[in-house]
Design an enzyme around this catalytic site. Structure first.
Site, PDB file in Angstrom:
ATOM      1  N   SER A   1       0.834  -1.206   0.000  1.00  0.00           N
ATOM      2  CA  SER A   1       0.000   0.000   0.000  1.00  0.00           C
ATOM      3  C   SER A   1       0.867   1.254   0.000  1.00  0.00           C
ATOM      4  O   SER A   1       0.381   2.335   0.299  1.00  0.00           O
ATOM      5  CB  SER A   1      -0.914   0.004   1.234  1.00  0.00           C
ATOM      6  OG  SER A   1      -0.129   0.090   2.420  1.00  0.00           O
ATOM      7  N   ASN A  43       0.081  -2.499  13.621  1.00  0.00           N
ATOM      8  CA  ASN A  43      -1.375  -2.476  13.774  1.00  0.00           C
ATOM      9  C   ASN A  43      -1.849  -1.241  14.526  1.00  0.00           C
ATOM     10  O   ASN A  43      -2.778  -0.548  14.101  1.00  0.00           O
ATOM     11  CB  ASN A  43      -1.851  -3.740  14.494  1.00  0.00           C
ATOM     12  CG  ASN A  43      -1.585  -4.991  13.679  1.00  0.00           C
ATOM     13  OD1 ASN A  43      -1.195  -4.918  12.514  1.00  0.00           O
ATOM     14  ND2 ASN A  43      -1.779  -6.150  14.291  1.00  0.00           N
ATOM     15  N   THR A 103     -44.757  20.811  -3.197  1.00  0.00           N
ATOM     16  CA  THR A 103     -44.701  19.450  -2.694  1.00  0.00           C
ATOM     17  C   THR A 103     -45.001  18.563  -3.888  1.00  0.00           C
ATOM     18  O   THR A 103     -45.828  18.914  -4.738  1.00  0.00           O
ATOM     19  CB  THR A 103     -45.715  19.188  -1.565  1.00  0.00           C
ATOM     20  OG1 THR A 103     -47.050  19.393  -2.066  1.00  0.00           O
ATOM     21  CG2 THR A 103     -45.461  20.105  -0.376  1.00  0.00           C
ATOM     22  N   HIS A 104     -44.330  17.436  -3.977  1.00  0.00           N
ATOM     23  CA  HIS A 104     -44.476  16.540  -5.132  1.00  0.00           C
ATOM     24  C   HIS A 104     -44.167  17.269  -6.448  1.00  0.00           C
ATOM     25  O   HIS A 104     -44.697  16.905  -7.505  1.00  0.00           O
ATOM     26  CB  HIS A 104     -45.881  15.929  -5.196  1.00  0.00           C
ATOM     27  CG  HIS A 104     -46.328  15.304  -3.910  1.00  0.00           C
ATOM     28  ND1 HIS A 104     -45.917  14.061  -3.493  1.00  0.00           N
ATOM     29  CD2 HIS A 104     -47.125  15.795  -2.923  1.00  0.00           C
ATOM     30  CE1 HIS A 104     -46.451  13.785  -2.322  1.00  0.00           C
ATOM     31  NE2 HIS A 104     -47.179  14.823  -1.946  1.00  0.00           N
ATOM     32  N   SER A 131     -22.927  23.769 -24.316  1.00  0.00           N
ATOM     33  CA  SER A 131     -22.942  22.556 -25.123  1.00  0.00           C
ATOM     34  C   SER A 131     -21.830  22.595 -26.168  1.00  0.00           C
ATOM     35  O   SER A 131     -21.438  23.664 -26.636  1.00  0.00           O
ATOM     36  CB  SER A 131     -24.305  22.418 -25.814  1.00  0.00           C
ATOM     37  OG  SER A 131     -24.260  21.449 -26.839  1.00  0.00           O
ATOM     38  N   ASN A 186     -25.634  25.233 -19.123  1.00  0.00           N
ATOM     39  CA  ASN A 186     -25.969  24.030 -18.379  1.00  0.00           C
ATOM     40  C   ASN A 186     -25.427  24.072 -16.947  1.00  0.00           C
ATOM     41  O   ASN A 186     -24.288  24.492 -16.722  1.00  0.00           O
ATOM     42  CB  ASN A 186     -25.394  22.806 -19.087  1.00  0.00           C
ATOM     43  CG  ASN A 186     -25.943  22.633 -20.490  1.00  0.00           C
ATOM     44  OD1 ASN A 186     -27.089  22.957 -20.754  1.00  0.00           O
ATOM     45  ND2 ASN A 186     -25.108  22.137 -21.391  1.00  0.00           N
ATOM     46  N   TYR A 202      -6.758  -8.081  14.336  1.00  0.00           N
ATOM     47  CA  TYR A 202      -6.381  -7.455  13.077  1.00  0.00           C
ATOM     48  C   TYR A 202      -6.572  -8.424  11.916  1.00  0.00           C
ATOM     49  O   TYR A 202      -6.270  -9.613  12.027  1.00  0.00           O
ATOM     50  CB  TYR A 202      -4.912  -6.976  13.099  1.00  0.00           C
ATOM     51  CG  TYR A 202      -4.572  -6.251  11.813  1.00  0.00           C
ATOM     52  CD1 TYR A 202      -4.865  -4.903  11.669  1.00  0.00           C
ATOM     53  CD2 TYR A 202      -4.045  -6.936  10.732  1.00  0.00           C
ATOM     54  CE1 TYR A 202      -4.622  -4.248  10.469  1.00  0.00           C
ATOM     55  CE2 TYR A 202      -3.802  -6.288   9.536  1.00  0.00           C
ATOM     56  CZ  TYR A 202      -4.085  -4.953   9.408  1.00  0.00           C
ATOM     57  OH  TYR A 202      -3.866  -4.318   8.219  1.00  0.00           O
ATOM     58  N   GLN A 257      -6.863  -3.115   5.061  1.00  0.00           N
ATOM     59  CA  GLN A 257      -6.113  -2.324   4.083  1.00  0.00           C
ATOM     60  C   GLN A 257      -7.039  -1.775   3.010  1.00  0.00           C
ATOM     61  O   GLN A 257      -6.760  -0.739   2.417  1.00  0.00           O
ATOM     62  CB  GLN A 257      -5.007  -3.181   3.447  1.00  0.00           C
ATOM     63  CG  GLN A 257      -4.138  -2.413   2.464  1.00  0.00           C
ATOM     64  CD  GLN A 257      -2.860  -3.156   2.135  1.00  0.00           C
ATOM     65  OE1 GLN A 257      -2.102  -3.536   3.017  1.00  0.00           O
ATOM     66  NE2 GLN A 257      -2.630  -3.390   0.848  1.00  0.00           N
TER      67      GLN A 257
END
Length: 494
Positions: A35, A118, A163-164, A283, A291, A323, A328
């Site tokens: 790692s 650890n 709402t909705h 675009s 956008n 452990y 990892q």
């Protein structure tokens, strides 16, 4: 990930490969186990943890002061060289230890006395994570400040409420902005709560069963700025619930951001708000387009964060004590979430702060869809009609094929009640209730959209923001003080 490993013992610097014997130092799976590259994130944390541990060992007489001096000097040189110049190793911890031994000789291995990788990695993760969490908290405060500024500017700017996704009741931009400020305020609180549990030291737990050396765990905790020590050594080395809690808190915050982004995207589509060009794009083929791409990506981050929570939960759910190497793969879920949500929060704050609200369009649409109907029903109920009867009157009015809402209410009242509207209520009051601005002003209950209620919410929002800023500053100051203290202690040896 972050330097997780299989069990590590007390190294004396004489074993080949520093940690792994020759039998375990090769083979096709070595790169799979490593790692080191991902550990760049905790490189500085590991150096600080090493320094605190070495100072404590010297203070307790476990290693000689001269050896501590050599090790601490080597750690300073390694820091200058940087992570990219570390020797090969299974993880950053082994690589740093190898580099120390290369400079100091076998005595460099005494740095690892009375600890395991650890408890070392668990400490490094917490050390770095708490800084990331404080940074994430700072972005939530910036977003709250932006929302409070919008609310302050638009206390009286009427807008349609939904709402909705259907017109429901008129509200104000200020009321809408404060609804998200309240939610982000809770997100801040969750992160602050998570910080309290992150900021506990596992160092000294060793592999999981503690150590025979006469160490001082509280001393290393203090040197590293931790508030306390995790009491049980097995829990200290193996637990990752603090990672899960943090990732969950960030995922919840990302969900808040997604709702905010969705609202602004819809409002932009309806012409209610215009995003700054800095938070928009066009675009590749349609040059007239503007956008809200940044907010669409903010919206997507919520899905990413939810996925990281699921991945982390699944990794942790079946692990026995103490452990296991699975860990990892656990920490990257937290790092990915922190980075993505941090950036999404910054973008959200910037987009909100620089957006231009179309007050005229908002006012025109505030009463769309007979959205003041509830106010009329409330008015009739206030004047003696049962609310359900009043509700029926207004429901009939909403079904009428006319643009004149007052005329529709009059006709519905006559139909349902069998009497003229004015027998129950002043027609002028009904006219006022049908006006979106008047309707908003009448909703002055605590937390409502009336300007007076919004101003009260603004004040409480500012107070909460200031309190959280002071709390954040205090936490940052305490960490800075601990770093300065550790540097002073190291200076006595170097």
């Amino acid at each position: 990930m972050t330097g997780e490993n299989a069990d590590g013992g007390n190294a004396d610097g004489t074993s080949e490969g520093v940690v792994r014997r020759e039998r375990f130092s090769g083979g096709p799976a070595r790169s799979f186990l490593s790692s080191l590259e991902a550990d760049a994130r905790i490189f500085e944390a590991d150096l600080e943890v090493d320094r605190a541990h070495v100072v404590m060992l010297a203070e307790r007489g476990i290693i000689e002061s001269t050896v501590a001096s050599e090790i601490l000097t080597a750690l300073d040189a390694i820091e200058v060289e940087g992570h990219e110049n570390l020797p090969d190793g299974e993880d950053v911890h082994e690589a740093i230890e190898t580099a120390v031994i290369e400079q100091v000789g076998p005595d460099g291995g005494k740095m690892h006395t009375a600890r395991s990788r650890n408890d070392e990695v668990a400490t490094c993760i917490r050390y770095r994570l708490r800084e990331d969490v404080l940074s994430a908290i700072e972005t939530t405060l910036a977003l709250r400040e932006a929302l409070l500024e919008v609310a302050d500017e638009h206390v009286e700017t009427t807008m349609p409420g939904y709402t909705h996704l259907q017109p429901a009741q008129p509200s104000t931009v200020g009321h809408w902005a404060l609804s998200y400020e309240n939610a982000v305020r809770r997100d801040t609180a969750r992160l602050l709560d998570a910080y309290d549990r992150i900021n506990q030291s596992p160092l000294g737990g060793a592999a999981f069963a503690g150590t025979t050396f006469d160490i001082d765990r509280k001393r290393t905790a203090d040197l590293l700025g931790f508030d306390s020590v995790l009491e049980n050594s097995m829990d200290a080395s193996s637990s990752r619930d603090f990672l899960l809690e943090t990732t969950q808190a960030l995922s919840t915050h990302a969900t808040t951001l997604s709702g905010l982004a969705e609202d602004v995207i819809i409002f932009a589509n309806r012409g209610f708000v215009s995003l700054s060009d800095d938070y928009s794009s066009t675009s590749s083929i349609m040059p007239q387009k503007k956008n809200p791409d940044t907010l669409e990506l903010v919206r997507a981050v919520a899905g990413d964060a939810a996925g990281e929570v699921q991945g982390l939960t699944t990794t942790l759910k079946g692990l026995p004590r103490a452990y296991n190497r699975d860990l990892q793969r656990a920490t990257p879920h937290a790092w990915e979430t922190i980075d993505a949500v941090h950036e999404a929060t910054e973008v959200s704050a910037g987009a909100v702060a620089t957006a231009d609200w179309n007050e005229a369009e908002l006012a025109d649409e505030a009463g769309a869809g007979f959205s003041t109907a509830t106010g009329v029903a409330d008015l009739l109920a206030e004047n003696g009609l049962p609310f359900r009867t009043a509700h029926e009157v207004v429901a009939r009015a909403a079904e009428a094929d006319t643009d004149d809402e007052f005329e529709a209410v009059e006709a519905a009242a006559a139909e349902v009640l069998g009497e003229p509207l004015e027998s129950y209520v002043d027609p002028a009051a009904v006219e006022a209730a049908l006006d979106p601005a008047e309707s908003v002003a009448s909703r002055d209950s605590q937390g409502g959209p009336a300007p007076s209620a919004v101003r009260d919410q603004l004040e409480s929002g500012r107070q909460a923001l200031e309190a959280d800023r002071e709390g954040l500053d205090d936490l940052e100051d305490r960490l800075a003080s601990a770093r300065a203290s550790l540097r002073q202690e190291v200076g006595a040896y170097v």
